[in-house]
Scaffold this motif. Structure first.
Motif, PDB file in Angstrom:
ATOM      1  N   TYR A  87       0.836  -1.266  -0.103  1.00 50.28           N
ATOM      2  CA  TYR A  87       0.033  -0.127   0.135  1.00 50.28           C
ATOM      3  C   TYR A  87       0.760   1.288   0.026  1.00 50.28           C
ATOM      4  O   TYR A  87       1.641   1.418   0.963  1.00 50.28           O
ATOM      5  CB  TYR A  87      -0.853   0.005   1.032  1.00 50.28           C
ATOM      6  CG  TYR A  87      -1.723  -1.315   1.297  1.00 50.28           C
ATOM      7  CD1 TYR A  87      -2.923  -1.439   0.342  1.00 50.28           C
ATOM      8  CD2 TYR A  87      -1.575  -2.629   2.260  1.00 50.28           C
ATOM      9  CE1 TYR A  87      -3.615  -2.595   0.544  1.00 50.28           C
ATOM     10  CE2 TYR A  87      -2.309  -3.281   2.556  1.00 50.28           C
ATOM     11  CZ  TYR A  87      -3.387  -3.404   1.444  1.00 50.28           C
ATOM     12  OH  TYR A  87      -4.069  -4.608   1.489  1.00 50.28           O
ATOM     13  N   PRO A  88       1.084   1.867  -1.128  1.00 51.95           N
ATOM     14  CA  PRO A  88       1.910   3.206  -1.533  1.00 51.95           C
ATOM     15  C   PRO A  88       1.612   4.213  -0.361  1.00 51.95           C
ATOM     16  O   PRO A  88       2.689   4.976   0.054  1.00 51.95           O
ATOM     17  CB  PRO A  88       1.768   3.664  -2.694  1.00 51.95           C
ATOM     18  CG  PRO A  88       0.392   3.077  -3.158  1.00 51.95           C
ATOM     19  CD  PRO A  88      -0.015   1.842  -2.282  1.00 51.95           C
ATOM     20  N   HIS A  89       0.358   4.479   0.410  1.00 49.81           N
ATOM     21  CA  HIS A  89      -0.077   5.634   1.021  1.00 49.81           C
ATOM     22  C   HIS A  89       0.324   5.085   2.419  1.00 49.81           C
ATOM     23  O   HIS A  89       0.282   5.940   3.490  1.00 49.81           O
ATOM     24  CB  HIS A  89      -1.537   5.917   1.059  1.00 49.81           C
ATOM     25  CG  HIS A  89      -2.480   4.774   1.571  1.00 49.81           C
ATOM     26  ND1 HIS A  89      -2.515   3.614   0.745  1.00 49.81           N
ATOM     27  CD2 HIS A  89      -3.092   4.479   2.754  1.00 49.81           C
ATOM     28  CE1 HIS A  89      -3.591   2.678   1.289  1.00 49.81           C
ATOM     29  NE2 HIS A  89      -3.768   3.504   2.494  1.00 49.81           N
ATOM     30  N   ASN A  95       2.570  -1.187   6.473  1.00 47.03           N
ATOM     31  CA  ASN A  95       2.428  -2.259   5.415  1.00 47.03           C
ATOM     32  C   ASN A  95       2.716  -3.780   6.050  1.00 47.03           C
ATOM     33  O   ASN A  95       2.110  -4.813   5.860  1.00 47.03           O
ATOM     34  CB  ASN A  95       3.355  -2.140   4.344  1.00 47.03           C
ATOM     35  CG  ASN A  95       2.676  -1.422   3.307  1.00 47.03           C
ATOM     36  OD1 ASN A  95       1.838  -1.923   2.477  1.00 47.03           O
ATOM     37  ND2 ASN A  95       2.843  -0.115   3.005  1.00 47.03           N
ATOM     38  N   LYS A 134       7.200   6.282   3.846  1.00 47.46           N
ATOM     39  CA  LYS A 134       6.078   5.837   3.089  1.00 47.46           C
ATOM     40  C   LYS A 134       6.621   4.683   2.006  1.00 47.46           C
ATOM     41  O   LYS A 134       7.735   5.041   1.496  1.00 47.46           O
ATOM     42  CB  LYS A 134       5.318   7.173   2.277  1.00 47.46           C
ATOM     43  CG  LYS A 134       4.656   8.034   3.383  1.00 47.46           C
ATOM     44  CD  LYS A 134       3.414   7.345   3.715  1.00 47.46           C
ATOM     45  CE  LYS A 134       2.447   8.308   4.426  1.00 47.46           C
ATOM     46  NZ  LYS A 134       1.975   9.364   3.803  1.00 47.46           N
ATOM     47  N   ALA A 135       5.756   3.761   1.679  1.00 49.56           N
ATOM     48  CA  ALA A 135       6.230   2.766   0.626  1.00 49.56           C
ATOM     49  C   ALA A 135       6.227   3.624  -0.762  1.00 49.56           C
ATOM     50  O   ALA A 135       7.292   2.927  -1.443  1.00 49.56           O
ATOM     51  CB  ALA A 135       4.944   1.615   0.850  1.00 49.56           C
ATOM     52  N   SER A 136       5.755   4.437  -0.948  1.00 49.58           N
ATOM     53  CA  SER A 136       5.943   5.046  -2.387  1.00 49.58           C
ATOM     54  C   SER A 136       7.410   5.735  -2.502  1.00 49.58           C
ATOM     55  O   SER A 136       7.636   6.079  -3.830  1.00 49.58           O
ATOM     56  CB  SER A 136       4.761   6.260  -2.398  1.00 49.58           C
ATOM     57  OG  SER A 136       4.692   7.164  -1.542  1.00 49.58           O
ATOM     58  N   GLN A 143      10.866  -2.011  -2.018  1.00 49.80           N
ATOM     59  CA  GLN A 143       9.620  -2.513  -1.890  1.00 49.80           C
ATOM     60  C   GLN A 143       9.381  -3.940  -1.835  1.00 49.80           C
ATOM     61  O   GLN A 143       8.542  -4.646  -1.166  1.00 49.80           O
ATOM     62  CB  GLN A 143       8.716  -2.023  -3.172  1.00 49.80           C
ATOM     63  CG  GLN A 143       8.501  -0.676  -3.093  1.00 49.80           C
ATOM     64  CD  GLN A 143       8.013  -0.090  -4.299  1.00 49.80           C
ATOM     65  OE1 GLN A 143       7.153  -0.830  -5.068  1.00 49.80           O
ATOM     66  NE2 GLN A 143       7.832   1.225  -4.611  1.00 49.80           N
TER      67      GLN A 143
END
Length: 365
Positions: A87-89, A95, A134-136, A143
């Motif tokens: 989940y990028p957000h 996550n 953040k994952a993004s 990732q």
């Protein structure tokens, strides 16, 4: 101890048989790889183990329990996908913690328990310094580690992976592959991994199930898959370059092959003579027992050279670490290590003879 069992599993989609009567066993703590070309049924087989697909027939057992009719969440397995599916957000911590948060009542976990688990797994995968990011904002390799951590944090019985490294750059893939193998060994977690990449299979697996057209063609340790292929499909799919195969026809006491003859080892039907490129010695001058060919092209690959040679109307490959100063059209003399050669049945592709020690080269050289 047998841990995952597929018992005569078949999966049909309409008239298409995606998985065809597959039976195999995975031992506890073993790393098994499903290897094969696109459309061979390897991912469908993995999804059946995960519970994402139901078999048309056959049964699936995990840790001695028949899970064929259980939902994915009831099987205690964790899956890592090719596209990561993070989940990028969310932050890295969120996550990784997600599967624990949604099951915390069932697992009886406190917030402290969740944090300790997340931090422990993140440290193992060397992403503990990224937990608040953040994952993004992560690279592809980072990732992928987050996706692996999210699967591990649940402490599942079985770890299922569907080509998890295929989207990574080559250098990062090498690094993550090494980390993945170390991690699986350290944790002793039963792992089933799907890939079309033979290098991944040979380096990661304890055993490899080579699949084609929905069937398991051979199931064995990597060394046996490479050196003792039981079918011509395995011989030509595994190896870079793959095994050379030359069609040969029996004619009394000899086998007539492209550009040379072999003493007939006792076959009465057309066969394929197979030899891996590294088991062929070469010389620019004639030597006793050698087969004469013509150089088609030479491919330098770093420290290796691949010499493409024409024998009759057939092209074969020779792998060597010797420096090659040959040009297209040059004569070249080849000697096969017949103890490493294979004879396959032309009609079925099955192995007939695993060494040709009694055969000698001769005839049309």
């Amino acid at each position: 101890m047998t841990f995952v069992v597929l018992d005569r599993v078949t999966k049909r989609f309409g008239n298409v048989v995606a998985v065809d009567n597959v039976s195999l066993e995975v031992k506890k703590g073993e790393f098994v790889v499903f290897l094969g070309p696109s459309g061979c049924g390897k991912t469908t087989t993995l999804r059946i183990i995960a519970g994402l697909e139901r078999p048309t027939s056959g049964r699936v057992y995990i840790d001695g329990v028949d899970v064929t009719d259980l939902e994915p969440g009831e099987r205690d397995v964790a899956m890592v996908f090719q596209d990561y599916a993070i989940y990028p957000h969310m932050t890295v911590f969120q996550n990784i913690a997600f599967p624990l948060e949604v099951n915390k009542k069932k697992l009886r976990l406190t917030p402290r328990d969740i944090r300790e688990r997340v931090e422990r797994v993140a440290k193992m995968l060397q992403i503990d310094h990224l937990l608040n990011r953040k994952a993004s904002q992560l690279s592809g390799g980072q990732q992928q580690r987050v996706a692996l951590a999210r699967a591990l944090v649940r402490e599942p019985k079985v770890w299922l992976m569907d080509e998890p490294l295929s989207n990574l750059d080559a250098l990062i893939r090498l690094q993550v592959r090494a980390e993945l193998k170390r991690l699986q060994r350290d944790l002793g977690i039963t792992t089933i991994y799907v890939t079309h990449d033979q290098v991944e299979a040979l380096t990661l697996a304890d055993r490899i199930a080579v699949m084609n057209a929905g069937r398991v063609v051979q199931y064995a340790p990597p060394g046996e898959i490479y050196d003792e292929p039981q079918h011509m499909f395995v011989a030509t799919f595994v190896g870079n370059p793959p095994m050379n195969v030359l069609k040969c026809t029996p004619a009394g006491e000899v086998l007539k092959c492209p550009g040379f003859e072999l003493r007939n080892p006792g076959v009465s039907q057309p066969v394929y003579f197979g030899i891996r490129p590294e088991y062929i010695e070469w010389s620019p001058k004639h030597v006793e027992g050698a087969v004469k060919g013509v150089v088609y092209v030479v491919e330098p690959i770093g420290s290796e050279y691949i010499i493409n040679v024409t024998l009759g109307n057939t092209l074969i490959k020779v792998k060597t670490f010797r420096e090659v100063a040959l040009r297209p059209g040059d004569e070249i003399y080849l000697r096969f290590n017949l103890r490493k050669a294979k004879i396959f049945d032309e009609a079925t592709g099955k192995l007939l003879l695993s060494a040709v020690e009694s055969a000698t080269l001769g005839g049309a050289l």
